[in-house]
Write a protein that holds these residues in place. Structure first.
Motif, mmCIF file in Angstrom:
data_model
loop_
_atom_site.group_PDB
_atom_site.id
_atom_site.type_symbol
_atom_site.label_atom_id
_atom_site.label_comp_id
_atom_site.label_asym_id
_atom_site.label_seq_id
_atom_site.Cartn_x
_atom_site.Cartn_y
_atom_site.Cartn_z
ATOM 1 N N MET A 70 0.841 -1.191 0.000
ATOM 2 C CA MET A 70 0.000 0.000 0.000
ATOM 3 C C MET A 70 0.880 1.246 0.000
ATOM 4 S SD MET A 70 -1.440 2.594 2.001
ATOM 5 C CE MET A 70 -1.811 2.203 3.711
ATOM 6 N N GLN A 71 0.411 2.242 -0.726
ATOM 7 C CA GLN A 71 1.148 3.507 -0.801
ATOM 8 C C GLN A 71 0.169 4.672 -0.742
ATOM 9 O OE1 GLN A 71 2.836 5.405 -4.600
ATOM 10 N NE2 GLN A 71 4.646 4.369 -3.745
ATOM 11 N N LEU A 238 -4.794 -2.554 5.499
ATOM 12 C CA LEU A 238 -4.151 -1.663 4.541
ATOM 13 C C LEU A 238 -5.065 -0.505 4.134
ATOM 14 C CD1 LEU A 238 -2.369 -4.235 2.183
ATOM 15 C CD2 LEU A 238 -1.371 -2.906 4.055
ATOM 16 N N LEU A 239 -6.371 -0.729 4.246
ATOM 17 C CA LEU A 239 -7.327 0.305 3.836
ATOM 18 C C LEU A 239 -7.685 1.264 4.972
ATOM 19 C CD1 LEU A 239 -9.799 -1.790 1.640
ATOM 20 C CD2 LEU A 239 -7.919 -0.326 0.873
ATOM 21 N N LYS A 240 -7.542 0.807 6.215
ATOM 22 C CA LYS A 240 -7.936 1.638 7.357
ATOM 23 C C LYS A 240 -7.236 2.999 7.401
ATOM 24 C CE LYS A 240 -9.508 -2.025 10.481
ATOM 25 N NZ LYS A 240 -9.186 -2.819 11.703
ATOM 26 N N PRO A 241 -5.929 3.098 7.039
ATOM 27 C CA PRO A 241 -5.293 4.419 7.077
ATOM 28 C C PRO A 241 -5.945 5.456 6.163
ATOM 29 C CG PRO A 241 -3.632 2.698 7.014
ATOM 30 C CD PRO A 241 -4.942 2.027 6.780
ATOM 31 N N SER A 242 -6.652 4.995 5.134
ATOM 32 C CA SER A 242 -7.295 5.928 4.202
ATOM 33 C C SER A 242 -8.479 6.653 4.833
ATOM 34 C CB SER A 242 -7.761 5.194 2.937
ATOM 35 O OG SER A 242 -8.837 4.311 3.230
ATOM 36 N N ILE A 243 -8.937 6.177 5.989
ATOM 37 C CA ILE A 243 -10.092 6.799 6.650
ATOM 38 C C ILE A 243 -9.776 8.238 7.055
ATOM 39 C CG2 ILE A 243 -11.610 6.668 8.678
ATOM 40 C CD1 ILE A 243 -11.460 3.639 8.498
ATOM 41 N N LYS A 244 -8.499 8.523 7.389
ATOM 42 C CA LYS A 244 -8.109 9.902 7.723
ATOM 43 C C LYS A 244 -8.324 10.828 6.533
ATOM 44 C CE LYS A 244 -4.552 9.215 11.294
ATOM 45 N NZ LYS A 244 -3.123 9.455 11.631
#
Length: 289
Positions: A70-71, A238-244
């Motif tokens: 993930m990037q 890997l997708l959870k950080p995109s919530i910010k």
């Protein structure tokens, strides 16, 4: 008391003048009248300790990666800055993102109405620190953050030619979907296709399989272009950080290419009404079914 005030003013002006002279020799120098705009974008990708900064004539790209799968990229365009100069085609370095965000939060994150702290970032090549100069109501703060040589970053080779399906929607809708997902699930399955159920999120957690469908004609949907069925699973972690980034955005674009790679691009409006973007790339974990 008058003498003290005059002395302070002269000192601040002297420091500013000193920095102006020093900036003439920097490889990279960028100044923005509102530090909160930069802080806003950096917070959206602040889920790892370190980040790689790529500076070009177009502006800054700040990249954070996780597990080679993930990037995340935050784009701070040159147009956002009131002053922006770079003496080389590309300048890169690695920095502790936590420290940078903390500096901007403490010294440049004023919540006082009408107060917008100014920020100047300067870098002078390998081995030199990133100079962070903040000025608010006549108070000058000078921080120097250690940098390192940039590592190679992942190239997801994500091009428009390979995109099969694309959806653009209001962030409100996706925030609601994410808030209802079963967080006990290790995987999130994303289905996109030209026929029913069109756009579906599925989880497989402690409470069984759950589906959340979004109709293609929903009021929240701006664009729905699905030419073929794609159904891939991604690690939830890997997708959870995109919530910010989702929380800070107004619109979001989700694209899936012919390899199952997912690109989520978030449109974020700054306090100065400038439009910037944060994007996340994620590799599929496994094929559904």
């Amino acid at each position: 008391a008058c003498v003290c005030v005059s002395t302070i003013c002269i000192l601040v002006m002297a420091l500013l003048s000193q920095h102006e002279d020093e900036h003439q020799s920097y490889l990279l120098c960028a100044k923005i009248d509102n530090a909160k705009n930069v802080l806003h974008l950096l917070k959206a990708i602040n889920f790892k300790d370190t980040a790689t900064v790529f500076a070009s004539n177009n502006g800054l790209k700040v990249t954070v990666e996780e597990s080679k799968s993930m990037q995340a990229n935050a784009f701070i365009q040159a147009e956002m800055f009131q002053e922006y100069s770079i003496t080389e085609e590309m300048v890169t370095f690695k920095i502790n993102l936590n420290v940078l965000v903390e500096c901007l939060s403490i010294f440049g994150g004023s919540s006082t109405p009408g107060v917008t702290p100014a920020l100047k970032l300067c870098y002078n090549g390998p081995g030199s620190p990133l100079v962070v100069l903040l000025e608010e109501a006549g108070v000058l703060t000078d921080c120097k953050i250690t940098t390192q040589e940039a590592d190679d970053t992942l190239d997801f080779n994500f091009s428009n030619d390979g995109v099969i399906n694309k959806v653009i929607m209001r962030s409100d809708c996706l925030r609601e979907v994410f808030s209802e997902l079963d967080l006990s699930s290790d995987l999130l399955e994303l289905y996109m296709g030209p026929t029913h159920p069109y756009f579906r999120f599925s989880t497989f957690g402690n409470y069984g399989t759950n589906h959340t469908d979004i109709p293609k004609d929903s009021d929240m949907m701006e664009t729905f272009k699905c030419t073929a069925v794609t159904c891939h699973r991604y690690k939830f972690a890997l997708l959870k950080p995109s919530i910010k980034a989702l929380a800070a955005s107004q619109k979001v674009s989700l694209r899936v290419d012919d390899r199952g790679f997912l690109c989520m691009q978030f449109m974020i409006q700054t306090e100065d009404n400038h439009i910037s973007y944060v994007e996340f790339f994620c590799c599929p974990e496994e094929e559904a079914g």
